[in-house]
Each structure stands twice: as C-alpha cells, then as structure tokens.
Scaffold this motif. Structure first.
Motif, mmCIF file in Angstrom:
data_model
loop_
_atom_site.group_PDB
_atom_site.id
_atom_site.type_symbol
_atom_site.label_atom_id
_atom_site.label_comp_id
_atom_site.label_asym_id
_atom_site.label_seq_id
_atom_site.Cartn_x
_atom_site.Cartn_y
_atom_site.Cartn_z
ATOM 1 N N ARG A 23 0.810 -1.217 0.000
ATOM 2 C CA ARG A 23 0.000 0.000 0.000
ATOM 3 C C ARG A 23 0.845 1.269 0.000
ATOM 4 N N LEU A 24 2.122 1.108 0.283
ATOM 5 C CA LEU A 24 3.017 2.257 0.331
ATOM 6 C C LEU A 24 3.482 2.615 -1.074
ATOM 7 N N GLU A 25 3.267 3.848 -1.488
ATOM 8 C CA GLU A 25 3.638 4.277 -2.837
ATOM 9 C C GLU A 25 5.098 4.700 -2.882
ATOM 10 N N GLY A 26 5.647 4.680 -4.096
ATOM 11 C CA GLY A 26 7.014 5.126 -4.288
ATOM 12 C C GLY A 26 8.011 3.981 -4.307
ATOM 13 N N PRO A 27 9.275 4.305 -4.608
ATOM 14 C CA PRO A 27 10.325 3.269 -4.710
ATOM 15 C C PRO A 27 10.589 2.561 -3.393
ATOM 16 N N PHE A 28 10.446 3.278 -2.274
ATOM 17 C CA PHE A 28 10.667 2.640 -0.977
ATOM 18 C C PHE A 28 9.651 1.525 -0.738
ATOM 19 N N GLY A 29 8.397 1.788 -1.095
ATOM 20 C CA GLY A 29 7.363 0.769 -0.951
ATOM 21 C C GLY A 29 7.610 -0.423 -1.857
ATOM 22 N N THR A 30 8.038 -0.160 -3.094
ATOM 23 C CA THR A 30 8.320 -1.245 -4.041
ATOM 24 C C THR A 30 9.479 -2.104 -3.557
ATOM 25 N N PHE A 31 10.555 -1.431 -3.108
ATOM 26 C CA PHE A 31 11.720 -2.168 -2.614
ATOM 27 C C PHE A 31 11.357 -3.007 -1.391
ATOM 28 N N GLY A 32 10.634 -2.395 -0.454
ATOM 29 C CA GLY A 32 10.249 -3.114 0.756
ATOM 30 C C GLY A 32 9.359 -4.303 0.454
ATOM 31 N N PHE A 33 8.435 -4.132 -0.494
ATOM 32 C CA PHE A 33 7.526 -5.222 -0.835
ATOM 33 C C PHE A 33 8.290 -6.415 -1.395
ATOM 34 N N TRP A 34 9.194 -6.168 -2.336
ATOM 35 C CA TRP A 34 9.910 -7.289 -2.950
ATOM 36 C C TRP A 34 10.936 -7.900 -2.002
ATOM 37 N N LEU A 35 11.487 -7.079 -1.121
ATOM 38 C CA LEU A 35 12.395 -7.629 -0.117
ATOM 39 C C LEU A 35 11.662 -8.612 0.780
ATOM 40 N N PHE A 36 10.505 -8.201 1.291
ATOM 41 C CA PHE A 36 9.758 -9.086 2.176
ATOM 42 C C PHE A 36 9.102 -10.235 1.411
ATOM 43 N N ALA A 37 8.859 -10.059 0.124
ATOM 44 C CA ALA A 37 8.336 -11.160 -0.686
ATOM 45 C C ALA A 37 9.375 -12.281 -0.777
ATOM 46 N N VAL A 38 10.640 -11.908 -0.969
ATOM 47 C CA VAL A 38 11.713 -12.909 -1.017
ATOM 48 C C VAL A 38 11.866 -13.579 0.344
ATOM 49 N N LEU A 39 11.855 -12.785 1.412
ATOM 50 C CA LEU A 39 11.988 -13.353 2.757
ATOM 51 C C LEU A 39 10.812 -14.271 3.087
ATOM 52 N N ALA A 40 9.608 -13.882 2.657
ATOM 53 C CA ALA A 40 8.429 -14.714 2.905
ATOM 54 C C ALA A 40 8.522 -16.027 2.133
ATOM 55 N N PHE A 41 9.081 -15.971 0.923
ATOM 56 C CA PHE A 41 9.260 -17.190 0.131
ATOM 57 C C PHE A 41 10.236 -18.139 0.817
ATOM 58 N N LEU A 42 11.339 -17.603 1.346
ATOM 59 C CA LEU A 42 12.289 -18.430 2.088
ATOM 60 C C LEU A 42 11.649 -19.000 3.349
ATOM 61 N N TYR A 43 10.800 -18.206 3.971
ATOM 62 C CA TYR A 43 10.058 -18.683 5.147
ATOM 63 C C TYR A 43 9.173 -19.871 4.795
ATOM 64 N N LEU A 44 8.471 -19.799 3.680
ATOM 65 C CA LEU A 44 7.594 -20.895 3.269
ATOM 66 C C LEU A 44 8.390 -22.159 2.966
#
Length: 222
Positions: free
Chosen positions: A98-119
C-alpha cells in the motif's frame, strides 16, 4: 483369478494406501481441532508417513497418537513460531504494497523474497521434527539449510500440496478427504528417497537418538 484376491496385488496395495491416507487425514483433522495443536498433528502425520514410505508403519492409530504425544510440546512451540513469522511477513507485505514510491516497491519485494524463504523452511519443519531428535533452534536451522540445499524438491513439496488443495476446492471436493494424508505420504516418499539419505537421516542410523555429538555431525553434513 486367485491373483485378483491376493493382498500383494498392486491394485490392493494401492487401495490400502488410499484408505491409509483417508484415515491419516481424519486423525490429522481431529488432532488439529484446537488449531493450536496443528503442529503436533502435522509432526505425528509425518512420523507415520515416513514409516509408510519404508513399509513399516504398523498400526496407524497407535503410531499417530503416540507420535502426537511425544512431539506435542516441541511441535506446538514450532507451530507458534511459524504462525508469528507468517503474520509478521503478511503484515509487512500488506503495508509495503500500500506504500507508494520506490521505498514501498523495494520493501515489498524484499519481504516477498523473505516470505518465500520462510515458506520453503516451513515445509521442512515438521518432517524434520518427526525424523530428528533435536531442539527447536536446530530444527529451524536444519529446515532452512535443507530447503536451500534441496531447492527443487522443496519447491515441489510446497507447490504440490497447494495444487492438490486447489483441485479439492475448485474442481473435485472429495479430494479434500485425502489432502493431508496423501500429500504427507507423497512428501515422505520424496524425503526418504532423495533428501534424507544425503544426511544419513534415517532412524536405523540413530537420527532420533539424543545427544549433541550426533547433532553436530548433522550440522557438518549440511
């Protein structure tokens, strides 16, 4: 004609396994009813299916509930850890999405990778709880390292049950009566054939025996 009624007939063996997966699904559901005990129920499920993969399961009811009692405390702790981590990643992904801008995009994909490793790590937690006599920290460490070192098979163990569940939900609902038992059994076959032998994680070699020395050797193997 006599061959048709032979209990060693492949057809009868297959039907027996189908019946076993149905019973295991029922046991798993009963053991998971409080939701807090899903971890203990999953560890018990894998204890039985790993034995089934080696054709030495014994009585399903007795084996399941014995493993349920033996692994209850540790499996419940591991389950709570996984739930908290899952909630953490879920909230962060939602917030960064929900966070707009490059910071939101970077944070989303960072946590997406971490969530994938978690799974990927979560896929291994309860099979290793069923197979190894190790503490919570070591189980989590082994699960993470095993998932990374066997990425292809671990991805299959993650995607396969999800596809089977989707078939049950959207295509043929009777599949749901076999989902935990069947996916646990197929996963156990893969684990015992392709993953566990790499690290000598078999009960005959003392993988479940207590003691720091054996655990240190397992860490070196990883």
């Amino acid at each position: 004609m006599a061959r048709l009624f032979d209990m060693d007939n492949p057809v009868w063996r297959f039907m027996g396994r189908v019946a076993d997966t149905f019973l295991l699904t029922l046991f798993w559901l009963i053991g998971s009813l409080p939701l807090l005990t899903i971890g203990a129920s999953s560890a018990a499920l894998y204890t039985v299916t790993l034995r089934m993969a080696q054709n030495r399961e014994g009585y399903l009811w007795k084996s399941f509930w014995q493993a349920y009692r033996d692994n209850f405390r540790q499996s419940t702790v591991l389950w709570l850890i996984l739930v908290l981590l899952g909630a953490f990643f879920g909230v962060d992904l939602y917030w960064y999405h929900r966070l707009e801008g490059p910071f939101g995009t970077f944070g989303f994909w960072l946590f997406a990778v971490l969530a994938f490793l978690y799974l990927l790590t979560a896929v291994m937690v309860f099979p290793l709880t069923a197979r190894l006599d190790a503490g919570v920290r070591r189980i989590l460490f082994f699960s993470f390292m095993t998932a990374l070192k066997n990425f292809g098979w671990t991805l299959f163990l993650l995607v396969g049950p999800a596809c089977f569940l989707a078939l049950g939900l959207f295509v043929f609902w009777p599949f749901l009566f076999f989902w935990p038992g069947a996916t646990g059994y197929v996963s156990a076959l893969i684990l015992t054939k392709f993953i566990f032998p790499k690290y000598h994680w078999d009960e005959q070699s003392g993988a479940r025996s207590a003691g720091g020395e054996g655990e240190d050797e397992d860490e070196k193997g990883l």
